[in-house]
Design a protein around this motif. Structure first.
Motif, PDB file in Angstrom:
ATOM      1  N   LEU A  77      30.938  40.417  31.857  1.00 31.78           N
ATOM      2  CA  LEU A  77      30.058  40.738  32.989  1.00 31.78           C
ATOM      3  C   LEU A  77      28.616  40.912  32.531  1.00 31.78           C
ATOM      4  O   LEU A  77      27.686  40.443  33.183  1.00 31.78           O
ATOM      5  CB  LEU A  77      30.547  42.002  33.701  1.00 31.78           C
ATOM      6  CG  LEU A  77      29.723  42.459  34.893  1.00 31.78           C
ATOM      7  CD1 LEU A  77      29.738  41.410  35.995  1.00 31.78           C
ATOM      8  CD2 LEU A  77      30.226  43.793  35.400  1.00 31.78           C
ATOM      9  N   THR A 130      33.679  37.516  37.517  1.00 31.32           N
ATOM     10  CA  THR A 130      34.009  38.523  36.493  1.00 31.32           C
ATOM     11  C   THR A 130      34.272  39.879  37.135  1.00 31.32           C
ATOM     12  O   THR A 130      35.186  40.599  36.717  1.00 31.32           O
ATOM     13  CB  THR A 130      32.858  38.622  35.465  1.00 31.32           C
ATOM     14  OG1 THR A 130      32.587  37.321  34.936  1.00 31.32           O
ATOM     15  CG2 THR A 130      33.220  39.537  34.335  1.00 31.32           C
ATOM     16  N   LEU A 131      33.496  40.226  38.146  1.00 31.72           N
ATOM     17  CA  LEU A 131      33.769  41.477  38.862  1.00 31.72           C
ATOM     18  C   LEU A 131      35.145  41.438  39.534  1.00 31.72           C
ATOM     19  O   LEU A 131      35.860  42.450  39.546  1.00 31.72           O
ATOM     20  CB  LEU A 131      32.686  41.719  39.921  1.00 31.72           C
ATOM     21  CG  LEU A 131      31.383  42.300  39.415  1.00 31.72           C
ATOM     22  CD1 LEU A 131      30.345  42.290  40.537  1.00 31.72           C
ATOM     23  CD2 LEU A 131      31.583  43.692  38.887  1.00 31.72           C
ATOM     24  N   CYS A 132      35.527  40.292  40.047  1.00 32.86           N
ATOM     25  CA  CYS A 132      36.864  40.170  40.663  1.00 32.86           C
ATOM     26  C   CYS A 132      37.958  40.359  39.620  1.00 32.86           C
ATOM     27  O   CYS A 132      38.963  41.039  39.877  1.00 32.86           O
ATOM     28  CB  CYS A 132      36.997  38.801  41.346  1.00 32.86           C
ATOM     29  SG  CYS A 132      35.985  38.613  42.795  1.00 32.86           S
ATOM     30  N   ASP A 147      25.478  38.662  33.797  1.00 28.21           N
ATOM     31  CA  ASP A 147      24.266  39.265  34.355  1.00 28.21           C
ATOM     32  C   ASP A 147      23.042  38.976  33.492  1.00 28.21           C
ATOM     33  O   ASP A 147      21.929  38.820  34.012  1.00 28.21           O
ATOM     34  CB  ASP A 147      24.457  40.769  34.518  1.00 28.21           C
ATOM     35  CG  ASP A 147      25.446  41.105  35.622  1.00 28.21           C
ATOM     36  OD1 ASP A 147      25.722  40.230  36.461  1.00 28.21           O
ATOM     37  OD2 ASP A 147      25.963  42.239  35.637  1.00 28.21           O
ATOM     38  N   ILE A 184      33.986  43.712  30.318  1.00 26.29           N
ATOM     39  CA  ILE A 184      32.664  44.309  30.545  1.00 26.29           C
ATOM     40  C   ILE A 184      31.594  43.486  29.822  1.00 26.29           C
ATOM     41  O   ILE A 184      30.501  43.263  30.357  1.00 26.29           O
ATOM     42  CB  ILE A 184      32.640  45.776  30.064  1.00 26.29           C
ATOM     43  CG1 ILE A 184      33.723  46.600  30.760  1.00 26.29           C
ATOM     44  CG2 ILE A 184      31.278  46.403  30.260  1.00 26.29           C
ATOM     45  CD1 ILE A 184      33.558  46.701  32.254  1.00 26.29           C
ATOM     46  N   SER A 242      29.135  35.953  37.575  1.00 26.64           N
ATOM     47  CA  SER A 242      29.078  37.410  37.682  1.00 26.64           C
ATOM     48  C   SER A 242      30.054  37.928  38.737  1.00 26.64           C
ATOM     49  O   SER A 242      30.782  38.900  38.496  1.00 26.64           O
ATOM     50  CB  SER A 242      27.643  37.829  38.029  1.00 26.64           C
ATOM     51  OG  SER A 242      27.546  39.215  38.137  1.00 26.64           O
ATOM     52  N   ILE A 243      30.102  37.268  39.872  1.00 25.99           N
ATOM     53  CA  ILE A 243      31.008  37.696  40.944  1.00 25.99           C
ATOM     54  C   ILE A 243      32.466  37.531  40.527  1.00 25.99           C
ATOM     55  O   ILE A 243      33.299  38.412  40.762  1.00 25.99           O
ATOM     56  CB  ILE A 243      30.706  36.909  42.237  1.00 25.99           C
ATOM     57  CG1 ILE A 243      29.337  37.309  42.783  1.00 25.99           C
ATOM     58  CG2 ILE A 243      31.787  37.131  43.284  1.00 25.99           C
ATOM     59  CD1 ILE A 243      28.818  36.394  43.860  1.00 25.99           C
ATOM     60  N   ILE A 257      37.723  42.016  36.794  1.00 27.85           N
ATOM     61  CA  ILE A 257      37.708  43.416  36.391  1.00 27.85           C
ATOM     62  C   ILE A 257      38.437  44.269  37.423  1.00 27.85           C
ATOM     63  O   ILE A 257      39.213  45.170  37.067  1.00 27.85           O
ATOM     64  CB  ILE A 257      36.264  43.919  36.178  1.00 27.85           C
ATOM     65  CG1 ILE A 257      35.669  43.287  34.922  1.00 27.85           C
ATOM     66  CG2 ILE A 257      36.211  45.425  36.075  1.00 27.85           C
ATOM     67  CD1 ILE A 257      34.193  43.556  34.730  1.00 27.85           C
ATOM     68  N   SER A 258      38.234  43.985  38.695  1.00 32.11           N
ATOM     69  CA  SER A 258      38.920  44.776  39.722  1.00 32.11           C
ATOM     70  C   SER A 258      40.425  44.538  39.702  1.00 32.11           C
ATOM     71  O   SER A 258      41.203  45.459  39.972  1.00 32.11           O
ATOM     72  CB  SER A 258      38.345  44.474  41.095  1.00 32.11           C
ATOM     73  OG  SER A 258      38.692  43.159  41.496  1.00 32.11           O
TER      74      SER A 258
END
Length: 146
Positions: free
Chosen positions: A89, A138-140, A93, A86, A135-136, A142-143
């Protein structure tokens, strides 16, 4: 025989369409990169309103992501491996908010014309792609972790 049965206006349009030369593509051999185009010309009220909204979004993004980083760094209960994603991310951002958003806002407010120079245009494009990709990605991650 066919020409006599067609509408004279339609026949003229058909002749104009077939007699005009086809457009050709021209390619520039030099690296003529443009970071902005002349899009719109805003009035004073519109510039003030749009500038205030864009500035508010940028400031909220910076402050919110900074609070996430600060809270995970200073609260011991939040120092867990899943929260480090987090923080990552939030830092990605935050980099978008600092390195990309202000320059896009200024460029939009002046009608799409890039005023920061050719060299910084290339740096800006690289920072935009790099920060948004971070950012993208990191979201991947995290998922996948969840």
């Amino acid at each position: 025989m066919i020409e006599g049965s067609l509408n004279p206006g339609f026949l003229q349009v058909l002749q104009d369409a077939t007699s005009s030369p086809m457009p050709t593509a021209t390619f520039s051999t030099d690296n003529d990169t443009q970071c902005g185009e002349k899009i719109l010309s805003y009035g004073h009220f519109e510039k003030l309103f749009i500038g205030a909204i864009l500035s508010l979004i940028t400031l909220l993004t910076i402050s919110g992501n900074s609070l996430v980083v600060i809270s995970v760094c200073f609260v011991k209960k939040l120092r867990q491996p899943s929260n480090y994603l987090i923080v990552s991310l939030a830092l990605a951002d935050l980099s978008v908010a600092v390195a990309v958003m202000p320059f896009v806002s200024v460029t939009d407010l002046i009608g799409g014309e890039w005023i920061f120079g050719r060299f910084f245009c290339n740096i800006f494009i690289a920072m935009d792609v790099m920060c948004c990709t971070a950012s993208i990605m990191t979201l991947c991650v995290i998922s996948i972790d969840r």
